[in-house]
Design a protein around this motif. Structure first.
Motif, PDB file in Angstrom:
ATOM      1  N   GLU A  73       0.829  -1.214   0.000  1.00 31.50           N
ATOM      2  CA  GLU A  73       0.000   0.000   0.000  1.00 31.50           C
ATOM      3  C   GLU A  73       0.863   1.264   0.000  1.00 31.50           C
ATOM      4  OE1 GLU A  73      -0.080  -2.445   2.146  1.00 31.50           O
ATOM      5  OE2 GLU A  73       0.281  -1.751   4.205  1.00 31.50           O
ATOM      6  N   ARG A  74       2.189   1.095   0.278  1.00 32.69           N
ATOM      7  CA  ARG A  74       3.055   2.273   0.257  1.00 32.69           C
ATOM      8  C   ARG A  74       3.505   2.647  -1.158  1.00 32.69           C
ATOM      9  NH1 ARG A  74       5.112   3.416   5.235  1.00 32.69           N
ATOM     10  NH2 ARG A  74       5.718   5.393   4.332  1.00 32.69           N
ATOM     11  N   LEU A  75       3.173   1.798  -2.143  1.00 30.32           N
ATOM     12  CA  LEU A  75       3.524   2.117  -3.534  1.00 30.32           C
ATOM     13  C   LEU A  75       2.972   3.494  -3.928  1.00 30.32           C
ATOM     14  CD1 LEU A  75       3.079  -1.091  -5.725  1.00 30.32           C
ATOM     15  CD2 LEU A  75       5.111   0.344  -5.573  1.00 30.32           C
ATOM     16  N   ASP A  76       1.779   3.785  -3.404  1.00 29.72           N
ATOM     17  CA  ASP A  76       1.182   5.082  -3.714  1.00 29.72           C
ATOM     18  C   ASP A  76       2.044   6.239  -3.210  1.00 29.72           C
ATOM     19  OD1 ASP A  76      -0.895   4.172  -5.142  1.00 29.72           O
ATOM     20  OD2 ASP A  76      -2.433   4.440  -3.594  1.00 29.72           O
ATOM     21  N   SER A  77       2.595   6.083  -1.987  1.00 26.31           N
ATOM     22  CA  SER A  77       3.462   7.160  -1.482  1.00 26.31           C
ATOM     23  C   SER A  77       4.710   7.277  -2.337  1.00 26.31           C
ATOM     24  CB  SER A  77       3.894   6.899  -0.025  1.00 26.31           C
ATOM     25  OG  SER A  77       3.009   6.072   0.622  1.00 26.31           O
ATOM     26  N   LEU A  78       5.178   6.133  -2.794  1.00 28.04           N
ATOM     27  CA  LEU A  78       6.365   6.156  -3.655  1.00 28.04           C
ATOM     28  C   LEU A  78       6.069   6.940  -4.942  1.00 28.04           C
ATOM     29  CD1 LEU A  78       9.287   4.952  -4.063  1.00 28.04           C
ATOM     30  CD2 LEU A  78       8.185   3.160  -5.388  1.00 28.04           C
ATOM     31  N   ILE A  79       4.930   6.633  -5.557  1.00 21.02           N
ATOM     32  CA  ILE A  79       4.545   7.333  -6.794  1.00 21.02           C
ATOM     33  C   ILE A  79       4.404   8.833  -6.515  1.00 21.02           C
ATOM     34  CG2 ILE A  79       2.696   7.609  -8.501  1.00 21.02           C
ATOM     35  CD1 ILE A  79       2.204   4.560  -8.203  1.00 21.02           C
ATOM     36  N   GLU A  80       3.752   9.128  -5.372  1.00 21.31           N
ATOM     37  CA  GLU A  80       3.545  10.521  -5.003  1.00 21.31           C
ATOM     38  C   GLU A  80       4.883  11.255  -4.846  1.00 21.31           C
ATOM     39  OE1 GLU A  80       1.030  12.039  -1.345  1.00 21.31           O
ATOM     40  OE2 GLU A  80       0.069  10.365  -2.413  1.00 21.31           O
ATOM     41  N   ARG A  81       5.809  10.582  -4.166  1.00 22.26           N
ATOM     42  CA  ARG A  81       7.126  11.189  -3.942  1.00 22.26           C
ATOM     43  C   ARG A  81       7.852  11.405  -5.266  1.00 22.26           C
ATOM     44  NH1 ARG A  81      10.757  13.417  -4.556  1.00 22.26           N
ATOM     45  NH2 ARG A  81      12.792  13.498  -3.542  1.00 22.26           N
ATOM     46  N   LEU A  82       7.832  10.391  -6.117  1.00 24.54           N
ATOM     47  CA  LEU A  82       8.542  10.499  -7.396  1.00 24.54           C
ATOM     48  C   LEU A  82       7.919  11.578  -8.278  1.00 24.54           C
ATOM     49  CD1 LEU A  82       9.176   6.712  -8.143  1.00 24.54           C
ATOM     50  CD2 LEU A  82      10.917   8.443  -7.657  1.00 24.54           C
ATOM     51  N   ALA A  83       6.593  11.714  -8.185  1.00 25.74           N
ATOM     52  CA  ALA A  83       5.889  12.680  -9.038  1.00 25.74           C
ATOM     53  C   ALA A  83       6.341  14.110  -8.762  1.00 25.74           C
ATOM     54  CB  ALA A  83       4.384  12.549  -8.849  1.00 25.74           C
ATOM     55  N   ARG A  84       6.949  14.337  -7.588  1.00 28.57           N
ATOM     56  CA  ARG A  84       7.463  15.684  -7.311  1.00 28.57           C
ATOM     57  C   ARG A  84       8.596  16.051  -8.257  1.00 28.57           C
ATOM     58  NH1 ARG A  84       8.277  14.919  -1.099  1.00 28.57           N
ATOM     59  NH2 ARG A  84      10.225  16.011  -1.512  1.00 28.57           N
TER      60      ARG A  84
END
Lengths: 276, 346
Positions: free
Chosen positions: B11-22
């Motif tokens: 479920e942390r994949l979303d945070s990873l995507i969010e972080r990378l999207a910066r």
């Protein structure tokens, strides 16, 4: 390795002379920076919106043409060349280059030179002849062998006349594939000009440029005469799209002819496939 | 960094995507209809970590199918002026398989050796790659294990094993660690999880039976003995010259250059766009002569480029065994079968 942009430079056409209905001779302002080509190198010429193509150099800056200019012979054969050949002096071509391997001429000094030019092949070889005549004392005997389909298609006639008048410097031999009445010169393929040519096989360098069909016959003949493989230089035509060794269109067995050629010795390429 | 393996709860994949999207434009494999495609992903989108490869390889992000070299427009003096496009947002690629990671190394080797491109190496430098381990062959035609790309983990900043439940992530660069820290995923994998991973890795080769029975390094010499036209004619007879093999290949690099003019003719772009050695006219010159006119010569050229010329010039075999070209060939010409035939020859 230097990083090279594909942005061309606007270069003014200084003179336009038709050689016949489809081959047009251009004198063009050279790009401002670093334009010091060696014989055998080429330029990419474009008209924005139409396209870009590689062209050989029929004269190098300061070698039979003014400093800061170069010359090309362009045949009307496709969309881009149809438009280029309609341009006039004062119009602009978009040029980048020079591209291709720089073959140093020191290695040819003291050598006899045979230049074999078939058809349009005389355009690049003209800059070779001029280079040799510009340093005439450094070379042995020079023979220029020119083949054309018909007398009407003989290119660079003024140059041929001038060179023919300098018999001590260069021996000009002409042949045509076919002729109407009134041609009192030789009729036959270009290899026939090699008949009876006295050649010091070890001390002779040959340069070839012409239509694809010419290479195999000339090479076979020159090798049979005893010339060395490393003394046979070919300029190999390919449809270069970038000039940077990148686009792949000019590849021969993994070699990118736009940067490792187009001028190559037969010894360098004889083992490769689909070369000529 | 070799032994830095961390846990990333799914479920942390979303945070990873969010972080990378910066910092990046984030793309990953997403199922679209019956196929998986590299797609822009946002948190909440279903990232397919079990995808059986994409049709188009990741090179589309480093050497786009069509890219603008420069724009031109006619100035008041009648002359054209030129302007190179501004740099674009770098990419983060999530879930890149070993075959495609290998292909990124091939792209770099090519672009940094014989030629002088700056666009592709620049993008390779700026991008962020998360690799993903495979447990089963993607396609019936895959032979990545034989080509040595199954185990390839470089050039990924993060490398992921999906062992069911939690994801295990190996940090391979400082940048990768920074990203993991930012998403708060620096909990070391537990001993049990590492044991489970080791067990899966040990049994993985069983899922990838050997298909070539010879080392890819042998290809160059094997191909040397297979130069004769006649050997290639039977296979090339089936070739439709459609060029699909070139388009789907992760290591093909050839391009065409052309202008796209506006109708006024006063402005437009010069672009480079994918082409390939199997497309008719690729080796044709002005006046119509073609130096590789036949399909046998063209097919041989493609195979030789991958198996011989590229290793000789760039130090890496040009085929990663991804299986795309054979899968998408309308007449099922298989590079694996061709390699098998030439490798088997005495």
């Amino acid at each position: 390795m230097p990083q090279v942009s594909m942005i061309p430079e606007a270069c003014r056409i200084l003179a336009v002379t038709p050689h016949n209905s489809r081959d047009i001779h251009f004198v063009v302002e050279a790009p401002k920076q670093g334009f010091t080509p060696e014989p055998g190198q080429f330029v990419m010429v474009s008209l924005p919106g139409i396209g870009e193509a590689p062209f050989s150099l029929a004269a190098l800056p300061g070698e039979g043409t003014a400093e800061g200019t170069f010359e090309m012979l362009i045949r009307r054969i496709g969309r881009l060349t149809n438009l280029i050949t309609q341009l006039k002096a004062g119009d602009v071509l978009y040029v980048r280059g020079p591209y291709g391997r720089r073959v140093e001429w020191d290695q040819f000094e003291e050598s006899n030179l045979i230049l074999l030019a078939g058809g349009l092949g005389l355009a690049p070889l003209r800059s070779f002849v001029r280079r040799a005549l510009g340093r005439r004392d450094r070379f042995g005997r020079i023979d220029l062998l020119v083949g054309a389909r018909s007398p009407d298609e003989l290119l660079f006639r003024t140059d041929l006349l001038v060179w023919a008048s300098r018999q001590d410097d260069v021996h000009v031999h002409l042949t045509v594939d076919a002729a109407r009445e009134g041609w009192d010169g030789r009729i036959g393929v270009i290899t026939s000009l090699l008949d009876g040519l006295a050649v010091d096989t070890a001390g002779t360098t040959a340069f070839l440029c012409g239509p694809p069909v010419m290479y195999r016959h000339c090479l076979r003949r020159l090798l049979a005469m005893g010339l060395y493989e490393h003394n046979l230089w070919l300029t190999l035509e390919r449809r270069m799209k970038c000039g940077l060794g990148l686009c792949g269109n000019c590849q021969v067995d993994g070699h990118y002819l736009c940067s490792e050629g187009p001028l190559v010795s037969y010894r360098e390429v004889r083992h490769l496939r689909d070369v000529v | 960094m070799d032994n830095e393996i961390y846990r990333l709860p799914r479920e942390r994949l979303d945070s990873l995507i969010e972080r990378l999207a910066r910092d990046y434009r984030v793309v990953g494999p997403v199922k679209q209809g019956a196929t998986w495609m590299w797609t822009d992903v946002r948190p909440g989108m279903p990232l397919a970590l079990d995808y059986p490869t994409t049709m188009l390889p990741p090179r589309q992000f480093f050497a786009p199918m069509r890219e603008t070299l420069f724009r031109y427009h006619r100035g008041d003096d009648g002359r054209f002026a030129f302007e190179e496009p501004a740099g674009e947002r770098p990419f983060a690629l999530l879930g890149v398989h070993g075959c495609d990671l290998t292909a990124l190394r091939v792209l770099r080797a090519f672009h940094e050796s014989s030629c002088r491109d700056r666009l592709v190496p620049g993008r390779l430098d700026r991008s962020f790659v998360m690799g993903l381990a495979c447990w089963t062959p993607c396609l019936p035609e895959s032979f990545c294990r034989d080509m040595g790309s199954l185990e390839s983990e470089s050039p990924a900043s993060l490398y992921v094993w999906d062992i069911g439940g939690v994801l295990l992530v190996k940090v391979q660069t400082a940048r990768g660690r920074e990203i993991m820290r930012d998403v708060g995923a620096l909990d070391a994998a537990t001993p049990d999880e590492l044991v489970a991973l080791r067990k899966r890795l040990r049994t993985r080769p069983e899922a990838f039976p050997a298909q070539l029975q010879f080392a890819p390094e042998k290809l160059a010499t094997s191909l040397k003995a297979a130069e004769s036209d006649i050997l290639w004619e039977a296979t090339a007879d089936r070739c439709l010259s459609c060029g699909r093999c070139n388009l789907v290949c992760p290591t093909c690099t050839c391009f065409d250059v052309g202008d796209q003019a506006s109708l006024s003719g006063g402005d437009g772009t010069r672009t480079r766009s994918w082409t390939g050695c199997q497309v008719p006219g690729f080796s044709r010159v002005a006046g119509g002569h073609d130096f590789r006119p036949g399909r046998a010569q063209q097919l041989r050229y493609r195979i030789f480029r991958k198996g011989k010329y590229m290793p000789e010039r760039y130090g890496m075999v040009g085929c990663t065994g991804c299986g795309r070209c054979a899968t998408h060939c309308p007449t099922h010409i298989s590079i694996r079968e061709i390699f098998l035939q030439v490798g088997r020859a005495p």
